[in-house]
Motif scaffolding. Sequence first.
Motif, PDB file in Angstrom:
ATOM      1  N   LEU A  88     -56.318  31.892   8.818  1.00 43.14           N
ATOM      2  CA  LEU A  88     -56.495  32.564   7.537  1.00 43.14           C
ATOM      3  C   LEU A  88     -57.907  33.139   7.409  1.00 43.14           C
ATOM      4  O   LEU A  88     -58.110  34.224   6.866  1.00 43.14           O
ATOM      5  CB  LEU A  88     -56.231  31.596   6.389  1.00 43.14           C
ATOM      6  N   ALA A  89     -58.893  32.399   7.899  1.00 42.88           N
ATOM      7  CA  ALA A  89     -60.300  32.769   7.708  1.00 42.88           C
ATOM      8  C   ALA A  89     -60.827  33.709   8.772  1.00 42.88           C
ATOM      9  O   ALA A  89     -61.983  34.162   8.671  1.00 42.88           O
ATOM     10  CB  ALA A  89     -61.160  31.505   7.681  1.00 42.88           C
ATOM     11  N   ALA A  90     -60.027  34.042   9.779  1.00 43.39           N
ATOM     12  CA  ALA A  90     -60.527  34.821  10.916  1.00 43.39           C
ATOM     13  C   ALA A  90     -61.149  36.140  10.456  1.00 43.39           C
ATOM     14  O   ALA A  90     -60.509  36.934   9.783  1.00 43.39           O
ATOM     15  CB  ALA A  90     -59.399  35.084  11.901  1.00 43.39           C
ATOM     16  N   ARG A  97     -65.088  38.881   1.588  1.00 45.42           N
ATOM     17  CA  ARG A  97     -65.093  38.913   0.129  1.00 45.42           C
ATOM     18  C   ARG A  97     -65.401  37.527  -0.432  1.00 45.42           C
ATOM     19  O   ARG A  97     -64.873  36.521   0.064  1.00 45.42           O
ATOM     20  CB  ARG A  97     -63.739  39.393  -0.395  1.00 45.42           C
ATOM     21  N   PRO A  98     -66.214  37.428  -1.470  1.00 47.11           N
ATOM     22  CA  PRO A  98     -66.536  36.120  -2.018  1.00 47.11           C
ATOM     23  C   PRO A  98     -65.328  35.396  -2.599  1.00 47.11           C
ATOM     24  O   PRO A  98     -65.255  34.159  -2.522  1.00 47.11           O
ATOM     25  CB  PRO A  98     -67.585  36.416  -3.095  1.00 47.11           C
ATOM     26  N   ASP A  99     -64.352  36.119  -3.162  1.00 44.15           N
ATOM     27  CA  ASP A  99     -63.201  35.417  -3.721  1.00 44.15           C
ATOM     28  C   ASP A  99     -62.337  34.793  -2.627  1.00 44.15           C
ATOM     29  O   ASP A  99     -61.657  33.781  -2.861  1.00 44.15           O
ATOM     30  CB  ASP A  99     -62.375  36.329  -4.635  1.00 44.15           C
ATOM     31  N   GLU A 100     -62.386  35.348  -1.407  1.00 48.77           N
ATOM     32  CA  GLU A 100     -61.667  34.723  -0.302  1.00 48.77           C
ATOM     33  C   GLU A 100     -62.349  33.428   0.136  1.00 48.77           C
ATOM     34  O   GLU A 100     -61.672  32.455   0.507  1.00 48.77           O
ATOM     35  CB  GLU A 100     -61.559  35.711   0.860  1.00 48.77           C
ATOM     36  N   ALA A 101     -63.674  33.399   0.079  1.00 47.58           N
ATOM     37  CA  ALA A 101     -64.386  32.159   0.373  1.00 47.58           C
ATOM     38  C   ALA A 101     -64.022  31.079  -0.636  1.00 47.58           C
ATOM     39  O   ALA A 101     -63.800  29.913  -0.275  1.00 47.58           O
ATOM     40  CB  ALA A 101     -65.892  32.408   0.362  1.00 47.58           C
ATOM     41  N   VAL A 102     -63.943  31.445  -1.909  1.00 48.77           N
ATOM     42  CA  VAL A 102     -63.581  30.483  -2.953  1.00 48.77           C
ATOM     43  C   VAL A 102     -62.156  29.989  -2.742  1.00 48.77           C
ATOM     44  O   VAL A 102     -61.859  28.799  -2.894  1.00 48.77           O
ATOM     45  CB  VAL A 102     -63.746  31.122  -4.342  1.00 48.77           C
ATOM     46  N   MET A 103     -61.245  30.889  -2.410  1.00 45.28           N
ATOM     47  CA  MET A 103     -59.860  30.511  -2.147  1.00 45.28           C
ATOM     48  C   MET A 103     -59.775  29.476  -1.036  1.00 45.28           C
ATOM     49  O   MET A 103     -59.100  28.449  -1.154  1.00 45.28           O
ATOM     50  CB  MET A 103     -59.052  31.760  -1.802  1.00 45.28           C
ATOM     51  N   LEU A 104     -60.480  29.727   0.075  1.00 48.75           N
ATOM     52  CA  LEU A 104     -60.446  28.785   1.191  1.00 48.75           C
ATOM     53  C   LEU A 104     -61.071  27.450   0.822  1.00 48.75           C
ATOM     54  O   LEU A 104     -60.562  26.388   1.208  1.00 48.75           O
ATOM     55  CB  LEU A 104     -61.156  29.398   2.395  1.00 48.75           C
TER      56      LEU A 104
END
Length: 375
Positions: free
Chosen positions: A166-168, A248-255
């Motif tokens: 997911l984080a790749a 994106r910062p919101d993807e970091a928060v999601m993870l």
Amino acid sequence: MPSAHGYLLNMLTLGIEEEYLLLAAATGLPVARAAQVREAARLQPWLERGEVQRELLQAQVEVATPICRELEEAGGHLLRMRLALGEAARQAGCRLAACGAAPFTDRLPVPITDTARYRVMHSDTRLLTDQQLITGMHVHLGIPDRGAGVAVINGLRPWLPLLIALAANSPLWQNTDTGFASWRTIVFGRWPVSGPPPVFDGADDYDRRTRELVEGGLIRDIGQVYWHIRLSEHFPTVEIRAMDVQLRPDEAVMLAGIVRALAVRALGDAEAGHGIPPVEQEVLAAAVWHGARHGCTSTVFDPLSGRLSNACDAVAALLDHIDPVIEESADRRHIVPVLERLLRDGNGAARQLRRLRAAGRSALVSMIIEQTTGA
């Protein structure tokens, strides 16, 4: 009355560390401007003392959020720091980039940051150190004790391949499409104690085995335990370090939200005396490699079935697994919609490659810079 999962969710604090590259705006090449960026950051009113930290190479910087209880709080800090540090980078003549590996490089290595520790590392592992133009995100979870931390390690191990997929966000390396979604995972896996951790039989077992690595002279110090998940030796936290830094910062928060929810589920399952059966080390290592290779564009390892599965099906199984934790929590709105968008639009690796193929190198560099600060 809150559920047991809700109670644990409220108890597990979190913090996020992000590493960034410093790139030349015109070329996308790494530039050794970390000292100038940190000096400019010191004058930024939106950055607190100690939030911007040195990294191994002079084309890298790192930030760390304060201890947070809510995902929204962590996201606010990340966006604040990215915007302020992005402005500091512009003032220092470069740009902040949240990509997991430097997509383009020139012939000369970037100098290391001049500290005693980094000088020793460079002396020990010259080429490997020179090639650490990679950046990740680390999630720190506050834990009541080291025994709970080991329960989190054991419980999160099976989910590492899916988290990495997911984080790749590092498909490009030295001007080349690597064919991997997370080349950072491959590069970082070259260190002697890295990759997925083994299963531990409690905190004493963890401490004994890591201590033997140091006492046996196989690594210089405990800080060179680079497993994807490890216990902190300085704070009451467990650190999840498997994921590429996010565009994106919101993807970091999601993870980070997924990681915390998985940790809560693992602690609850451990207390109840059940959980996902341990995955054999060789299977897990191969599944991590598969996740780094394919990202979300192919199959991923589903620990609930113990086999490769369609990415959408594996994510659906993940959400079912953590639903008891997040169903009544504000975390849900920071996880589910962003995760659905990622599956629809692609993770950072897919979006980088799509932009490069459609519009070329300069357009890719612009996209990375813009998405880093949430523009």
